[in-house]
Write an enzyme that holds these catalytic residues in place. Sequence first.
Site, PDB file in Angstrom:
ATOM      1  N   GLY A  27     -32.372   2.738  32.113  1.00 29.77           N
ATOM      2  CA  GLY A  27     -32.247   3.134  33.375  1.00 29.77           C
ATOM      3  C   GLY A  27     -33.434   4.194  33.828  1.00 29.77           C
ATOM      4  CB  CYS A  28     -33.721   7.050  35.903  1.00 29.74           C
ATOM      5  SG  CYS A  28     -34.444   8.510  36.396  1.00 29.74           S
ATOM      6  CG  PHE A  29     -38.262   8.419  32.052  1.00 30.41           C
ATOM      7  CD1 PHE A  29     -38.311   9.078  33.303  1.00 30.41           C
ATOM      8  CD2 PHE A  29     -39.360   7.540  31.823  1.00 30.41           C
ATOM      9  CE1 PHE A  29     -39.533   9.220  34.052  1.00 30.41           C
ATOM     10  CE2 PHE A  29     -40.528   7.693  32.494  1.00 30.41           C
ATOM     11  CZ  PHE A  29     -40.575   8.373  33.812  1.00 30.41           C
TER      12      PHE A  29
END
Length: 177
Positions: free
Chosen positions: A10-12
């Site tokens: 998902g979001c880094f």
Amino acid sequence: MEDVCYLAGGCFWCMEAVFKDIYGINDVQPGYAGGTTVNPTYEEVCSQRTGHAETVRIRYDPEKISFDDILEIYFSVIDPTTLNRQGEDVGTNYRTAIFYINEYQKERAVNYIKNLEASGKYSKIVVSVEPYKNFYPAEDYHKNYFERHPEQGYCRVVIKPKVEKVRQKFFYKINNQ
């Protein structure tokens, strides 16, 4: 001694914040992996036309933390059953993937997923295990995002709970502050 692994979860910003303070982790770099566009920008990756996923490159000391330990932390903060989505972050750029660099990592990742599925804790796991092809570091403004913007809404609502979960569950693996 140093080893490296590449995880898309998902979001880094979340993945970087989760792994940043783990004992044995030397560096966490947000970036893009698994796609076809060379040196993509954040905007290009968000367009979902590059094939890349937001990914972190983790440099670690295998004498201090094992790849299995890293996988355990990784799976504790993602939903491994949703395809191309983590929470409200939706799109192929938010897919979950383990980009293995050698047969050992591939074997460990595949076995970890098989064991999770056998445990009955999850329905079908959709985390892909793919050979490493490429990694492009993200723009500088993504580095240490949570650390630099702790009061930003996304950081408070999405990232902070994941970081707190890891600090509680894996307190013995957190670097002394």
